[in-house]
Structures are given as C-alpha cells and as structure tokens.
Design an enzyme around this catalytic site. Structure first.
Site, PDB file in Angstrom:
ATOM      1  N   ASN A 106     -10.303   0.886   7.176  1.00 14.89           N
ATOM      2  CA  ASN A 106     -11.696   0.766   7.599  1.00 14.89           C
ATOM      3  C   ASN A 106     -11.878   0.590   9.099  1.00 14.89           C
ATOM      4  O   ASN A 106     -13.002   0.675   9.591  1.00 14.89           O
ATOM      5  CB  ASN A 106     -12.373  -0.383   6.853  1.00 14.89           C
ATOM      6  CG  ASN A 106     -12.432  -0.135   5.367  1.00 14.89           C
ATOM      7  OD1 ASN A 106     -12.064   0.933   4.874  1.00 14.89           O
ATOM      8  ND2 ASN A 106     -12.895  -1.128   4.634  1.00 14.89           N
ATOM      9  N   TYR A 112       0.812  -1.221   0.000  1.00 15.23           N
ATOM     10  CA  TYR A 112       0.000   0.000   0.000  1.00 15.23           C
ATOM     11  C   TYR A 112       0.844   1.269   0.000  1.00 15.23           C
ATOM     12  O   TYR A 112       0.312   2.372  -0.107  1.00 15.23           O
ATOM     13  CB  TYR A 112      -0.938   0.018   1.210  1.00 15.23           C
ATOM     14  CG  TYR A 112      -1.870  -1.163   1.238  1.00 15.23           C
ATOM     15  CD1 TYR A 112      -2.919  -1.258   0.339  1.00 15.23           C
ATOM     16  CD2 TYR A 112      -1.699  -2.194   2.155  1.00 15.23           C
ATOM     17  CE1 TYR A 112      -3.777  -2.345   0.349  1.00 15.23           C
ATOM     18  CE2 TYR A 112      -2.552  -3.286   2.179  1.00 15.23           C
ATOM     19  CZ  TYR A 112      -3.581  -3.350   1.272  1.00 15.23           C
ATOM     20  OH  TYR A 112      -4.430  -4.429   1.281  1.00 15.23           O
ATOM     21  N   TYR A 171      -5.564  -0.946   9.321  1.00 13.20           N
ATOM     22  CA  TYR A 171      -6.179  -0.836   8.001  1.00 13.20           C
ATOM     23  C   TYR A 171      -7.223   0.263   8.061  1.00 13.20           C
ATOM     24  O   TYR A 171      -7.827   0.532   9.100  1.00 13.20           O
ATOM     25  CB  TYR A 171      -6.750  -2.154   7.477  1.00 13.20           C
ATOM     26  CG  TYR A 171      -5.653  -3.123   7.116  1.00 13.20           C
ATOM     27  CD1 TYR A 171      -5.030  -3.053   5.887  1.00 13.20           C
ATOM     28  CD2 TYR A 171      -5.216  -4.074   8.031  1.00 13.20           C
ATOM     29  CE1 TYR A 171      -3.997  -3.919   5.559  1.00 13.20           C
ATOM     30  CE2 TYR A 171      -4.179  -4.939   7.714  1.00 13.20           C
ATOM     31  CZ  TYR A 171      -3.580  -4.852   6.479  1.00 13.20           C
ATOM     32  OH  TYR A 171      -2.544  -5.695   6.169  1.00 13.20           O
ATOM     33  N   HIS A 180      -4.514   5.945  -1.436  1.00 17.05           N
ATOM     34  CA  HIS A 180      -5.204   5.719  -0.167  1.00 17.05           C
ATOM     35  C   HIS A 180      -4.292   5.962   1.035  1.00 17.05           C
ATOM     36  O   HIS A 180      -4.774   6.050   2.161  1.00 17.05           O
ATOM     37  CB  HIS A 180      -5.747   4.293  -0.138  1.00 17.05           C
ATOM     38  CG  HIS A 180      -7.068   4.137   0.531  1.00 17.05           C
ATOM     39  ND1 HIS A 180      -8.048   5.108   0.542  1.00 17.05           N
ATOM     40  CD2 HIS A 180      -7.592   3.091   1.215  1.00 17.05           C
ATOM     41  CE1 HIS A 180      -9.106   4.661   1.197  1.00 17.05           C
ATOM     42  NE2 HIS A 180      -8.857   3.449   1.621  1.00 17.05           N
TER      43      HIS A 180
END
EC number: 3.1.1.29
Length: 186
Positions: A62, A14, A60, A19
């Site tokens: 969420n 990532y 993460y 993001h």
C-alpha cells in the site's frame, strides 16, 4: 533508463502469495539475467544495469508509491519508461494483461504510485489471480498459492520475464509486438 517494479510485501509470511506475483516476476528476471538485487535504497531493493533497473519495494504494497517516487527521481527516470507489475483479482488465474494508463481499479499499491507520481499514465502488467467466491479479498490474496495453481503461475511468470527482457534490451513497441498480452487502454 528503464524501471521495472514488481509489487508485493516483504517478509517470509508473504513469500509465494498471490499478492507477491510482482516480486516473483522480478526474481525470475534477475535469475534469467544472472544478477542479484544487490542495492538497497529508498526502502527497496534493486539491480541497476546499464540502461535498466529491476526492483522490489520493501514498503509493503500500500506504500509502494514512496519507493517508486524516490527511485524515479534519484535516477531521473521518465514516467514513460516505468512498468509496474502486480496481481489483479479481476483477471482469471494466470491471465496477464498490459494497461498503458488509467485508474488503479482498487489495487492499493498501484493507487499509491499514481498518487505519488501524480499521473495515471503509468504502464503496468497485471497478473490475474481471480476474484474469491467465499472469502474476503484481503485474506485470499495473502494466502500461499495453492498447489493446483502453482504450475499456471510459474508459466506466466516465466513468460512475462522473457517478454520484459525484450523490453529491457529493446523498447516498449518491440515489447508490445512480441507480447501476446491483452492491451487495455482503460
């Protein structure tokens, strides 16, 4: 105590994705302060200065609310002294805006924080990544930042880091006064 949280996802896959812009701003602040996020607790990493904390959840995106809730309560930080930084598909690439309160507008990391803190009165800085035209949002935001956007993002990350240093060493009003960010109360 002030808390600045950059949202993103942990892991090399990532790194340097749209993001993870929140993480990149925190890294730039740490670089400018010449500090390392050397504490790991609450499923996140952070640096604690005399009157501020800069941090990145490792939960993460969420589930970011779990980290924010735990660090806020442990250090007894008032909600009014928290700023969250994250990517926003409804802003143009490189555009930044500040929002004083309101819904998460579909951003799941921010939604998690709102749910855990039980309030929408949370300051946040949104960094535009633009809405994709021909692919699902979920794959678009998790792709590495393309070469033609890198310079734009590097510039906005650097500018935001400088502005957030103003917040760290002054107050939110001073931050707003020196900032050219669009102030959105929705």
């Amino acid at each position: 105590m002030k808390l600045i949280v950059g949202l993103g996802n942990p892991g090399d896959e990532y790194d340097k994705t749209r993001h993870n812009l929140g993480f990149m701003v925190i890294d730039k602040i740490a670089e400018k302060l010449n500090v390392k996020l050397d504490k790991e607790k609450f499923n996140g990493i952070f640096y604690k200065g005399e009157n501020y904390i800069i941090s990145k959840p490792l939960t993460y995106m969420n589930n970011s609310g779990n980290f924010v809730y735990d660090i806020k309560n442990f250090f007894d930080i008032e909600i009014d002294n928290i700023i969250i930084i994250y990517d926003e598909i409804d802003l143009k690439v490189g555009q930044a805006s500040i929002k004083i309160k309101g819904s998460a507008n579909g951003q799941r990391g921010m939604q998690s924080i709102i749910e855990k803190l039980k309030t929408e009165n949370i300051k946040r800085i949104k960094i535009g990544v633009s809405r994709p035209l021909y692919e699902p949002v979920s794959s678009y935001i998790l792709k590495k930042i393309p070469e033609n956007e890198k310079e734009t993002f590097e510039k906005v990350i650097d500018e935001l880091a400088d502005k957030l240093l103003t917040y760290i060493f002054n107050d939110f009003k001073t931050f707003i006064n020196v900032s050219k960010l669009k102030n959105s109360k929705k």
